[in-house]
Design an enzyme around this catalytic site. Structure first.
Site, short mmCIF file in Angstrom:
data_model
loop_
_atom_site.label_atom_id
_atom_site.label_comp_id
_atom_site.label_asym_id
_atom_site.label_seq_id
_atom_site.Cartn_x
_atom_site.Cartn_y
_atom_site.Cartn_z
N SER A 86 0.84 -1.19 0.00
CA SER A 86 0.00 0.00 0.00
C SER A 86 0.88 1.24 0.00
O SER A 86 2.09 1.17 0.18
CB SER A 86 -0.90 0.01 1.24
OG SER A 86 -0.11 0.13 2.42
N THR A 87 0.26 2.39 -0.19
CA THR A 87 0.99 3.65 -0.15
C THR A 87 1.62 3.85 1.22
O THR A 87 2.75 4.34 1.35
CB THR A 87 0.05 4.83 -0.46
OG1 THR A 87 -0.57 4.59 -1.72
CG2 THR A 87 0.80 6.14 -0.49
#
Length: 418
Positions: free
Chosen positions: A27-28
């Site tokens: 994920s970011t």
């Protein structure tokens, strides 16, 4: 799932070595912590080597949320499509951690179950297990619960921090409303909304403008035009565009766009509403899940007298409801010569009904429009209904249309319409 699963060793029937692919999702948030694809790929590669599995492919989703389902993640969608190929191209999907599978129950289990139905299993490097055994499935259930609980905790802490910032009068984040800008951007705890007006003085020029976008100038000029033209928003947009006062995207104003910006109640009342009750996620008790709505006072764009003058100039008498017979059964169903479609658009005071091409609507005042003619509503609706009646009585024609639509021969027969 109501089925007996074989062990991972028996999955590749007749094969001496299991074929494995790794699925790498970060994920970011993970990327920000330094856990990128390179980090996880080393883990999965070593795991497959240690197991003696043949590595036959890699699927990667970078900066993708674990709350998204398989069809919403680019490479995971491709993985699932490949898994359905015949012969089966791989036997195991390897992930570094359980949370890489998914952050919610729906996102976690659906694609895992789909793979199980195909005889493909998922192995997790951390804790060294896969779901081809009872003990492995038990560990996977715990991982799924932990991933979802962790997601909720992160979300709760994040939303709580945003709520606290808003309660202290700071800007909670997101894009500033048109006419305002974020001051002290990047300074933790000091960000706030201020009017977007020039602060460069004589040093601000067209060639070297100052930081603000000068949106306040546009809104104030728009208010003057709206009062002058008594709420004729097309003339307001035309005047702004003629003066080179474009919207935030650098495009000409449309009459609907400038009207929505200028007549926004929060703008006119000099406020910013965080977590408006209109859009808030509500719990079972009917209260907002992530915090109460907060109204933050801003420096007003207009004086009370200017707002009152604007409201008087743009107020319109309520339009009466359309009379009987204003029904357009073919609206949006007739393709026009320009490629758009026709909609019912007869004036309220007209005695006949017509369809008007949507290509005649300007993208912005002065934009090119089509030359498609209006269509008499009564005439085209009578013709369409006559054709429908003919079609319902023509079984052979119905068959031909159905075959063309389905791309295959339709079995059986159609009964004659009564």
């Amino acid at each position: 799932m109501g089925k007996t699963l074989t062990s991972s060793i028996d999955v590749a029937a007749g094969a001496t070595t299991l074929r494995a692919v790794d699925y790498l999702r970060v994920s970011t948030e993970d990327q920000a912590k330094g856990y990128g694809v390179a980090y996880t790929s080393k883990k999965t590669a070593r795991y497959m080597e240690r197991k003696g599995w043949e590595h036959v492919g890699t699927y990667t989703d970078e900066g993708v949320s674990g709350s998204l389902e398989a069809h919403q993640r680019g490479d995971l969608k491709r993985l699932m499509e490949d898994a359905h190929r015949d012969p089966r191209p791989f036997d195991m999907v390897v992930v570094n951690e359980g949370r890489a599978i998914g952050r919610t129950g729906r996102a976690f289990w659906r694609w895992v179950w789909d793979l199980e139905e195909l005889g493909i299993f998922v192995a997790v490097v951390k804790d060294d297990y896969d779901n081809s055994t009872a003990s492995g499935r038990s560990k996977m259930r715990k991982d799924a619960d932990y991933a979802e609980e962790e997601r909720e905790n992160i979300r709760s802490r994040t939303q709580g921090g945003i709520q606290e910032k808003a309660e202290d009068g700071g800007f909670p984040g997101g894009q500033a409303r048109y006419g305002y800008r974020i001051a002290n951007k990047g300074k933790k705890g000091e960000q706030k909304l201020v009017i977007d007006e020039c602060d460069g003085g004589e040093y601000c020029t067209r060639a070297l403008p100052c930081e603000p976008l000068h949106e306040a100038v546009v809104l104030r000029r728009a208010r003057v035009f709206a009062v002058k033209f008594r709420g004729n928003w097309r003339k307001v947009a035309l005047s702004l565009n003629a003066e080179g006062l474009l919207n935030r995207s650098g495009k000409p104003w449309s009459h609907a766009n400038i009207r929505s910006r200028l007549m926004n109640e929060d703008l006119l009342k000099g406020r910013f509403v965080f977590r408006s009750t209109k859009n808030a996620e509500l719990g079972p008790d009917g209260r907002p899940v992530w915090g109460e709505s907060i109204v933050m006072e801003l420096d007003p764009m207009f004086t009370p007298e200017e707002v009152a003058e604007l409201r008087r100039a743009t107020s319109k008498p309520a339009r009466s409801a359309a009379g009987p017979g204003r029904v357009y059964s073919l609206s949006s169903r007739i393709i026009s010569p320009c490629g758009k479609h026709y909609v019912g658009a007869t004036r309220a005071d007209a005695t006949t009904r017509h369809y008007r091409c949507t290509g005649k609507a300007e993208a912005y005042p002065g934009a090119p429009t089509c030359s498609c003619s209006q269509i008499d509503a009564g005439g085209v609706e009578t013709w369409a209904w006559t054709e429908v009646c003919k079609l319902l009585g023509d079984a052979e024609r119905l068959r031909t249309m159905a075959e063309q639509w389905m791309g295959t021969t339709v079995g059986g027969t159609f009964s004659e319409a009564g």
